[in-house]
Design an enzyme around this catalytic site. Sequence first.
Site, PDB file in Angstrom:
ATOM      1  CG  HIS A 161       3.469   3.994   8.048  1.00  0.00           C
ATOM      2  ND1 HIS A 161       4.810   3.852   8.296  1.00  0.00           N
ATOM      3  CD2 HIS A 161       3.201   3.167   7.025  1.00  0.00           C
ATOM      4  CE1 HIS A 161       5.315   2.975   7.452  1.00  0.00           C
ATOM      5  NE2 HIS A 161       4.363   2.545   6.670  1.00  0.00           N
ATOM      6  N   GLY A 162       0.969   7.686   9.456  1.00  0.00           N
ATOM      7  CA  GLY A 162      -0.221   8.246  10.069  1.00  0.00           C
ATOM      8  C   GLY A 162       0.153   8.828  11.415  1.00  0.00           C
TER       9      GLY A 162
END
Lengths: 78, 388, 400
Positions: free
Chosen positions: B321-322
Site C-alpha cells: 500500500h505504501g
Amino acid sequence: MEFINEIITLLAEICQDDIVKENPDIDLFDAGLLDSFGTIELLVQVEERFGIMVPISEFDRDLWNTPNSIALQLADWK
Amino acid sequence: MTPYGSFTFFFIVAILLAPTIILGLQGKRFQTYNMFVTILALGLIFSSTLRGAIALILFTIWQVLLIKSYIAYRKKANGNSIFYLAVILSILPLALSKLMPYFSQVNLIGFLGISYLTFKGIQLIMETRDGLIKKDIPLSRLLYFILFFPTISSGPIDRYRRFEKNFQAEVTADQYKLLLYQGINKIFQGFLYKYIIGYSINHFFIAKLRFYAHSQFEHQLYYMYSYSLYLFFDFAGYSAFAIGVSYIMGIKSPENFNLPFISRNIKDFWNRWHMSLSFWFRDFVYMRFVFWIMKKKWIKNRNLVSNLGYILLFLLMGIWHGLEIQYILYGIYHALLMVIYNSFERFNKKHKWWPQNKFTHAVAIIITFHFVCFGFYIFSGQLFHKGV
Amino acid sequence: MKKPLFSPIILALLVLLIVVLIPNKWIEGMIPKERINQAATELNPFMFQGKYVQQKMLENKHFLPIYGSSELARLDRFHPSNYFKVTGEEFTPFLIGRGGTESLIHLLNFSEHTNQLKGKKMVFVLSPQWFQPQGTDESHFVPNYSSLQGYDFAFNQKVNPTIKKEAIKRLLKFSPVKDDPFLSTIYQAEITNDPWMKRKASLVRPFAYAYRNLLVKKDLYYSLVGGKPHKREISHKVRDKSWGKLAIQAEKMGSRKSKNNQFCITNGQFNKIKKMVPSLKDSKKGASYGKSPEYDDFQLLLDVLKESGAQPLFISVPVNGKWYDYTGFPKEGRTAYYERIKKQIQSQGFQIADFSNHEYDPYFMKDTIHIGWKGWVYTDKAIKNFYEGKKVEEDLGRLN
C-alpha cells in the site's frame, strides 16, 4: 476406487474430521474444514505419498471443493 | 482523466462500447474491436500526464520482455535462480516507484495502476514456472491482458488463464445479452455505492464531523466508523464499475467484495474484502511460502509455519500500500489479528469453548466489525497526522 | 438476475433525455415568481452558485443584494433582513454568501452578471479573516466554487481581458478548475501564446459549451426545487426606534446572551470553544492580515465592479478586540489590514463604512469574528444612508 478411498482417508486426517468419509460431497471450504494451510498440507502429502505433483495455482477452490471432486482431479493428474 | 471519476468518462466509454454491444447482441466476435477501444481509452486516461504515459509504456515493455523471455526459457529449463531473478525484475519497477519519493522530487517511474499491473506480471511468471502456461502468449493478447483498461487503475486483479478463457470463448447472442444485463446492473450498483452512499457519508458526515463530535475522542471514534464505511462504498463502487464494464466487454473480471461487514472472523473477512488482492497474496505468497517450508521440513510446528506465513503476507500487503508508517502498522495489525485468531481457532477446535449458533454468530460479526474498523482507522493515517 | 431485462435502463435513458432536452423556457415557466423573494434569506448555496435566481433578483429594483460570508447567517433581529423588513423599507436585502465565499468566488459571481450591474446599488461585507498570509485555500474555495460560473467565465467577452487573464491565473491554482479537463484547457489557452494549446482549446470549446448548457439547465432545475427557509428572527421590536435606542436594545440583548465569558461571545459559541480556550492564549503571536494574495484577488473584484458601473458600499468589519488580544494577535497586524483595505476601496471611488474603531465596542461582535447585534445596528444605519444616496462616511460616528 481404491485411490479415491485413499485420498478421502488422507483428507479426513488433514481436516481432523470423519465427516469427510461420511459425506464425500461436502464442500470443504464452506464447511470450514479446509483452508489455505490444509490445502498445502494436502498437496505436500499427495506429493509424498502418491508422487503426484500439483502446482499450487492449479488448485482452484471452485473445482477442488469436495472430497470426491478433489479425488477426481488428482486422478487426472496421476 | 481518472477512470470512473466523472460523468464525462462514463459518457465516452458508453460511446466507445456501443459497437461492442451491437456486435455482441448479434453474436459476433468483438474482442479485436475491444483491443482497439482499450488503446483509445488508455490514451484518454493517461492524456493528462505525459510523464505517466511514458512510464506506463516503459513499464509495459519491461514486463512483456520479461514474461516473453521467461516463457521461452522455461520451455528449455527450470532453474531456481532464473525464476527468482525474473520475479525480482518484475517487482523492480514497483519497488523503485515506491522508494523514489524518498530520493527525488518527481517520481519518474510511478503511474496510475502500477501496483496492479505488477501483480499481473508476477502472476504470469509464477504460473509459467508451475508449468501451467506452456505455450507462447501472442503479444497482442498479453498486452490486452496487462493493459485491459476497465481494471487498469485499481483492479480487480484478474488471472491470465481465466482471462484467456473469456477471451477465446464464442459468445452467443443470448449469452451476451446476459453479460450486458449483468454489466449494466454492476455499473448502476457502482453509482449507488460510490456516488450516492459513499459520497453522502463523506459529504454529509465525515466533512462535517466537527459539528457532530463534542470531544477529540468522539471525533476519532466517529471518524473510524464512518471512514470504514466510506472506504467500502467508495472502493466497492469503483470495483463494480470496473467489473461492469469488463462484462460488457465479454470479460468476467473477478469479484472484489462479498459483504465484508458480515464477516464472522478475520479470516472470513479476508475472503470477502478486496478479494482479488487477498486471493492473490494467498495464492502467490502465503501458500507458496507454507508449501516451501513444509516440503523442506525446516519447521515442524504447523501452527508456527502458518503464523509465519500470515505475518509475511500481511507485512507485504501493508508495504504494498505504501511505505508510510500507517500502512506498515496496518499490515502488522492484521498479521497479529490473524495469528491470534489462528490460535483461538485451534484452541476452540479442541475445547469447543465457543459454540456455533445464531447468537454467537451475530456476536462474532459484531466483534469482527469493530476490529476491522480499527484496522481501517490505522490505515487512514488519522493517528499520525491529527488535525490535518 | 438470470433473466436479462432491459426495459428499465431504456426507460431511464428516455427520462434522462427528456430532462436534458426540455426547453429552458418551459422550466423557467414552472418556477414560481415567489421563488426570488423566498431566496432572499434562504442562504442556499445552490443559489449562490447558480445564475437564474440572482439574475431575476438583479432585474428587480426592489432588491438590495448584500454580498458577504458567514456573518450573513447571523439572522438576529438587528440583521438588515429583519430590520428593513419590519421598518417597511422599500427595498429587501438579498443575501449572497456563506463561510468561504471570498473574493475569487464573488468575482466569478459578479462576472456572471456584469451586464446587470450598471448603477446597481449593493452592499459588500468584508471579513478580515479572508486575508490570511496564504490567501484563500482549497477548503474554502472548493465547496463554494460554481462550475456554471467557471464555464461562463471562460465564454465571457464582457470582462476586461487583462482582468480576465489575471483571474484565470488565480483560478487555475484550485483543484476544481485545474482538474477539469475542458475548463483548464480553455483557461490555459487564454493566458498562453502556445498555438498548440489554442488549437486544443478550440477543439474542446464546443464540448465545453454543451456542458455549460447542461449546467444552465441544472441551475434551472435547482431553482425550480428551491431551498428551505433559513432560521431567522422576525421581531417588530426594532420598529420606530431611534438608532440610539436600538443600540441600547442591542447591548442589552448582547449582555443577556453572553454571560459565561469575558469576551462578549454568545454562550453557545463560547461553549463550543471553551475547552480549547486555554490552549489558544497567545497562540497567534506575530500574526497579521496585512499581507495576503487575497488583496490582489479583491482588487480584481473591485476592477470588475468598477468596469460594470456598479455602486457598492463596502462594510469593513472589525475583529473582536478582546479575544484577539487574548490570542496574542498583534494590533499592528489588524490595523495594517483596516488601513490597506480602506485605501484600496477608496482609491476606486467606492464608499466604505469603516467600523474598525469598534474592536472593543461590547456586543458589536457576536463572537470572535462575526458581526452581530450592535454591529448590525451600525450596518443598518450605513445601508439606509447609502440607499438614500447620502455620504456614508460622514455619518458613522455615533448613533442617536
